[in-house]
Design a protein around this motif. Structure first.
Motif, PDB file in Angstrom:
ATOM      1  N   ALA A 110       8.595   3.953   2.593  1.00 46.18           N
ATOM      2  CA  ALA A 110       8.087   5.021   3.641  1.00 46.18           C
ATOM      3  C   ALA A 110       6.522   4.287   3.207  1.00 46.18           C
ATOM      4  N   PRO A 111       5.469   3.466   3.511  1.00 45.88           N
ATOM      5  CA  PRO A 111       4.411   3.811   3.427  1.00 45.88           C
ATOM      6  C   PRO A 111       3.288   3.185   5.029  1.00 45.88           C
ATOM      7  N   CYS A 112       4.794   3.208   6.031  1.00 39.34           N
ATOM      8  CA  CYS A 112       4.185   2.899   7.074  1.00 39.34           C
ATOM      9  C   CYS A 112       4.019   4.422   7.621  1.00 39.34           C
ATOM     10  N   ALA A 113       5.576   5.108   7.261  1.00 35.36           N
ATOM     11  CA  ALA A 113       5.328   6.094   8.252  1.00 35.36           C
ATOM     12  C   ALA A 113       4.244   7.026   6.647  1.00 35.36           C
ATOM     13  N   ARG A 114       3.820   6.919   6.428  1.00 31.36           N
ATOM     14  CA  ARG A 114       2.358   7.952   5.387  1.00 31.36           C
ATOM     15  C   ARG A 114       1.266   7.318   6.826  1.00 31.36           C
ATOM     16  N   TRP A 115       1.306   5.767   7.203  1.00 35.65           N
ATOM     17  CA  TRP A 115       0.000   5.313   7.918  1.00 35.65           C
ATOM     18  C   TRP A 115       0.232   6.421   9.170  1.00 35.65           C
ATOM     19  N   LEU A 116       1.330   6.305   9.474  1.00 36.02           N
ATOM     20  CA  LEU A 116       1.696   6.935  10.830  1.00 36.02           C
ATOM     21  C   LEU A 116       1.170   8.455  10.572  1.00 36.02           C
ATOM     22  N   GLY A 130       0.636  -1.428   0.085  1.00 36.84           N
ATOM     23  CA  GLY A 130       0.322   0.466  -0.594  1.00 36.84           C
ATOM     24  C   GLY A 130       1.150   1.123  -0.019  1.00 36.84           C
ATOM     25  N   ASP A 131       0.331   2.507  -0.271  1.00 36.21           N
ATOM     26  CA  ASP A 131       0.783   3.801   0.161  1.00 36.21           C
ATOM     27  C   ASP A 131       0.785   4.619   1.311  1.00 36.21           C
ATOM     28  N   ALA A 132      -0.157   4.230   1.665  1.00 39.09           N
ATOM     29  CA  ALA A 132       0.317   4.504   3.632  1.00 39.09           C
ATOM     30  C   ALA A 132      -0.639   3.287   4.220  1.00 39.09           C
ATOM     31  N   ASP A 133       0.291   2.427   4.342  1.00 32.79           N
ATOM     32  CA  ASP A 133      -0.327   1.283   5.179  1.00 32.79           C
ATOM     33  C   ASP A 133       1.056   0.541   5.828  1.00 32.79           C
TER      34      ASP A 133
END
Length: 289
Positions: free
Chosen positions: A99-105, A64-67
């Motif tokens: 950085a999908p994790c960073a965007r989710w955060l 994902g892009d933000a997950d």
């Protein structure tokens, strides 16, 4: 890592030709040889720069892009909350890949900074930021020499990022401890150490032990000139705990995800065949003393 969740092989299987990386680096072959900090740094920067496009073409939908996906067993931070409440917290993502994790955060209200060794991976992070409209600071940096001040963050996290690819894992733990405030949380996922006993094969062959658990020689692929092109390091569970304690952390939980009943996909050597027999991922939940 999501950034870059793992790829096979990590022990000795050579069935995956890594075509896109090979187009840049040429053919590679696995060898048993030492790989120190400089070898590991150079090799993995080269590999992930070369493989970034193909990696995201194959795994981008899963990531994902933000997950925030912790592992191929599809454990999501939204479901398990291993980082706690991140709203308003200063969070560092270690080895962020795209950085999908960073965007989710960031979407949960965290103040996030993310870093990776690979410029190719960070380029994909910039593209995803444009797609999502979620922009987090991205830094190219080495996990053993973080360009951040002491006690700058409340939380640090890594989903298969940096830790398995660094020769001196203890130095990574020490650097993360340095940039965390006292009481700060550090959560990271890696390939479960016992997986190194087995061939990287998602089928029945991958259920046969072929190597000693205590053989800590790294998995190394070299190019036509004999230069390391990919390096991954094995550490036992005891090694991981020793590094964490030595850096000033308390291990509060060790998560070994079981295989989901509704998941039939494979990811490299991750599969239902193996996942129902032994764990593929270890997630370490720690606090700085």
């Amino acid at each position: 890592m999501p950034g870059c969740l793992p790829r096979a092989p990590s022990v000795g299987d050579v069935s995956d030709p890594h075509r896109t990386a090979e187009a840049v680096l040429g053919p590679t072959r696995p060898v048993k040889r030492p790989a120190g900090p400089d070898d590991s740094r150079r090799a993995n920067r080269r590999w992930w720069d070369a493989d970034a496009d193909d990696y995201h073409a194959e795994h981008g939908t899963f990531l994902g892009d933000a997950d925030f996906v912790w592992c191929p067993e599809r454990v999501r931070e939204a479901d398990v909350g291993l980082l706690g409440d991140v709203r308003g917290r200063r969070v560092l993502e270690v080895g962020c890949g795209s950085a999908p994790c960073a965007r989710w955060l960031a979407a949960q209200g965290a103040q996030v900074v993310a870093f990776d060794l690979s410029a190719g991976m960070l380029r994909h992070g910039q593209e995803a930021a444009r797609r999502t409209g979620i922009d987090v600071p991205l830094v190219q940096a080495d996990a053993v020499a973080l360009p951040f001040r002491d006690a700058a963050f409340d939380v640090a996290c890594s989903a298969f990022g940096a830790v398995p690819f660094v020769a001196d894992a203890g130095a990574v733990m020490a650097e993360v401890a340095r940039v965390l405030r006292p009481g700060g949380r550090w959560v990271f996922s890696v390939t479960h150490p016992m997986r190194w006993i087995f061939l990287d094969d998602p089928g029945e062959r991958g259920l046969t032990a072929v190597q000693s658990y205590f053989d800590r020689r790294p998995y190394v692929e070299v190019d036509a000139d004999g230069e390391p092109a990919y390096v991954e390091h094995h550490r036992t569970l005891g090694d991981r705990v020793r590094d964490l304690v030595g850096a000033g952390f308390t291990l509060t939980e060790l998560v070994e995800p079981s295989w989901p009943e509704d998941l039939d996909a494979t990811w490299g050597q991750w599969s239902r065949t193996r996942g129902e027999v032994f764990p593929g991922t270890a997630i370490f939940v720690c606090e700085k003393r």
